[in-house]
Design a protein around this motif. Structure first.
Motif, PDB file in Angstrom:
ATOM      1  N   GLU A  45       0.770  -1.158   0.059  1.00 47.31           N
ATOM      2  CA  GLU A  45       0.148  -0.049   0.174  1.00 47.31           C
ATOM      3  C   GLU A  45       0.700   1.270  -0.113  1.00 47.31           C
ATOM      4  N   ARG A  46       1.970   1.266   0.881  1.00 47.69           N
ATOM      5  CA  ARG A  46       2.843   2.383   0.892  1.00 47.69           C
ATOM      6  C   ARG A  46       3.372   2.632  -0.454  1.00 47.69           C
ATOM      7  N   SER A  47       3.895   1.487  -0.866  1.00 45.57           N
ATOM      8  CA  SER A  47       4.959   1.677  -2.146  1.00 45.57           C
ATOM      9  C   SER A  47       4.212   1.436  -3.474  1.00 45.57           C
ATOM     10  N   PHE A  48       3.084   1.045  -3.654  1.00 44.57           N
ATOM     11  CA  PHE A  48       2.414   0.829  -4.697  1.00 44.57           C
ATOM     12  C   PHE A  48       0.991   1.297  -4.988  1.00 44.57           C
ATOM     13  N   LYS A  49       0.576   1.468  -3.669  1.00 44.16           N
ATOM     14  CA  LYS A  49      -0.922   1.859  -3.341  1.00 44.16           C
ATOM     15  C   LYS A  49      -1.887   0.760  -3.921  1.00 44.16           C
ATOM     16  N   LEU A  50      -1.699  -0.354  -3.585  1.00 40.50           N
ATOM     17  CA  LEU A  50      -2.450  -1.643  -3.700  1.00 40.50           C
ATOM     18  C   LEU A  50      -2.480  -2.100  -2.156  1.00 40.50           C
ATOM     19  N   THR A  51      -3.787  -2.642  -1.760  1.00 42.37           N
ATOM     20  CA  THR A  51      -3.871  -2.985  -0.579  1.00 42.37           C
ATOM     21  C   THR A  51      -3.700  -4.410  -0.312  1.00 42.37           C
ATOM     22  N   SER A  52      -3.430  -5.267  -1.339  1.00 42.66           N
ATOM     23  CA  SER A  52      -3.484  -6.651  -1.296  1.00 42.66           C
ATOM     24  C   SER A  52      -2.694  -7.180  -2.710  1.00 42.66           C
ATOM     25  N   LEU A  53      -2.125  -8.414  -2.572  1.00 46.56           N
ATOM     26  CA  LEU A  53      -1.604  -9.191  -3.752  1.00 46.56           C
ATOM     27  C   LEU A  53      -2.706  -9.200  -4.926  1.00 46.56           C
ATOM     28  N   ARG A  54      -3.776  -9.434  -4.557  1.00 48.45           N
ATOM     29  CA  ARG A  54      -4.845  -9.897  -5.357  1.00 48.45           C
ATOM     30  C   ARG A  54      -5.087  -8.946  -6.376  1.00 48.45           C
ATOM     31  N   PHE A  55      -4.893  -7.680  -6.083  1.00 44.52           N
ATOM     32  CA  PHE A  55      -4.960  -6.590  -7.083  1.00 44.52           C
ATOM     33  C   PHE A  55      -3.996  -6.323  -7.989  1.00 44.52           C
ATOM     34  N   LEU A  56      -2.964  -7.180  -7.837  1.00 44.96           N
ATOM     35  CA  LEU A  56      -1.715  -6.671  -8.722  1.00 44.96           C
ATOM     36  C   LEU A  56      -1.799  -7.269 -10.168  1.00 44.96           C
ATOM     37  N   ASP A  57      -1.747  -6.173 -10.963  1.00 40.70           N
ATOM     38  CA  ASP A  57      -1.502  -6.751 -12.419  1.00 40.70           C
ATOM     39  C   ASP A  57      -0.155  -7.374 -12.913  1.00 40.70           C
ATOM     40  N   LYS A  58       0.159  -7.615 -14.031  1.00 41.05           N
ATOM     41  CA  LYS A  58       1.362  -8.320 -14.553  1.00 41.05           C
ATOM     42  C   LYS A  58       2.320  -7.293 -14.430  1.00 41.05           C
ATOM     43  N   ALA A  59       2.085  -6.232 -15.053  1.00 43.59           N
ATOM     44  CA  ALA A  59       3.199  -5.224 -15.070  1.00 43.59           C
ATOM     45  C   ALA A  59       3.675  -4.651 -13.529  1.00 43.59           C
ATOM     46  N   THR A  60       2.784  -4.529 -12.710  1.00 45.97           N
ATOM     47  CA  THR A  60       2.932  -3.965 -11.359  1.00 45.97           C
ATOM     48  C   THR A  60       3.783  -5.105 -10.554  1.00 45.97           C
ATOM     49  N   ALA A  61       3.361  -6.520 -10.699  1.00 40.32           N
ATOM     50  CA  ALA A  61       3.885  -7.577 -10.181  1.00 40.32           C
ATOM     51  C   ALA A  61       5.406  -7.599 -10.586  1.00 40.32           C
ATOM     52  N   ALA A  62       5.711  -7.314 -11.620  1.00 41.96           N
ATOM     53  CA  ALA A  62       7.260  -7.185 -12.066  1.00 41.96           C
ATOM     54  C   ALA A  62       8.088  -6.149 -11.460  1.00 41.96           C
ATOM     55  N   LYS A  63       7.402  -5.197 -10.972  1.00 44.01           N
ATOM     56  CA  LYS A  63       7.975  -4.211 -10.432  1.00 44.01           C
ATOM     57  C   LYS A  63       8.223  -4.435  -9.059  1.00 44.01           C
ATOM     58  N   VAL A  64       6.997  -4.886  -8.535  1.00 40.47           N
ATOM     59  CA  VAL A  64       7.152  -5.516  -7.066  1.00 40.47           C
ATOM     60  C   VAL A  64       8.277  -6.411  -6.970  1.00 40.47           C
ATOM     61  N   ILE A  65       8.553  -7.336  -7.767  1.00 41.79           N
ATOM     62  CA  ILE A  65       9.377  -8.312  -7.815  1.00 41.79           C
ATOM     63  C   ILE A  65      10.793  -7.530  -7.895  1.00 41.79           C
ATOM     64  N   THR A  66      11.265  -6.781  -8.588  1.00 39.45           N
ATOM     65  CA  THR A  66      12.438  -6.088  -8.834  1.00 39.45           C
ATOM     66  C   THR A  66      12.484  -5.194  -7.565  1.00 39.45           C
ATOM     67  N   ALA A  67      11.640  -4.650  -7.093  1.00 37.52           N
ATOM     68  CA  ALA A  67      11.926  -3.950  -5.750  1.00 37.52           C
ATOM     69  C   ALA A  67      12.415  -4.945  -4.513  1.00 37.52           C
ATOM     70  N   LEU A  68      11.751  -6.077  -4.591  1.00 37.34           N
ATOM     71  CA  LEU A  68      11.831  -6.959  -3.479  1.00 37.34           C
ATOM     72  C   LEU A  68      13.327  -7.355  -3.521  1.00 37.34           C
ATOM     73  N   LYS A  69      13.740  -7.779  -4.808  1.00 42.35           N
ATOM     74  CA  LYS A  69      15.091  -8.377  -5.095  1.00 42.35           C
ATOM     75  C   LYS A  69      16.062  -7.336  -4.658  1.00 42.35           C
ATOM     76  N   ALA A  70      15.835  -6.168  -5.283  1.00 45.16           N
ATOM     77  CA  ALA A  70      16.876  -4.821  -4.581  1.00 45.16           C
ATOM     78  C   ALA A  70      16.912  -4.646  -3.119  1.00 45.16           C
ATOM     79  N   MET A  71      15.664  -4.615  -2.574  1.00 42.62           N
ATOM     80  CA  MET A  71      15.747  -4.483  -1.158  1.00 42.62           C
ATOM     81  C   MET A  71      16.539  -5.944  -0.353  1.00 42.62           C
TER      82      MET A  71
END
Length: 76
Positions: A45-71
């Motif tokens: 929610e803080r980083s991507f303005k989404l409240t749950s994984l169920r609302f992730l689209d493919k493009a945003t999921a790729a961004k989340v994965i990239t961010a988590l790998k960097a973290m």
């Protein structure tokens, strides 16, 4: 609760089961198992303005994965 990819259904344009499982695994690795789903949802929610994984689209999921790998690599 088991997570079985076959039972998740397909939603066109939304994150795949494999992407969601990778996000969960990366989150567990990053938090060293100390933060659960609710903390992941707060971070989403803080980083991507989404409240749950169920609302992730493919493009945003790729961004989340990239961010988590960097973290995760910075935390190591």
């Amino acid at each position: 609760m088991t997570r079985n990819g076959a039972n998740c259904g397909t939603r066109p344009g939304m994150a795949s089961y494999a992407q969601l499982e990778l996000i969960r695994a990366l989150w567990t690795e990053y938090s060293r198992g100390r933060a659960g789903q609710s903390e992941l949802n707060k971070w989403l929610e803080r980083s991507f303005k989404l409240t749950s994984l169920r609302f992730l689209d493919k493009a945003t999921a790729a961004k989340v994965i990239t961010a988590l790998k960097a973290m995760t690599s910075r935390a190591a």
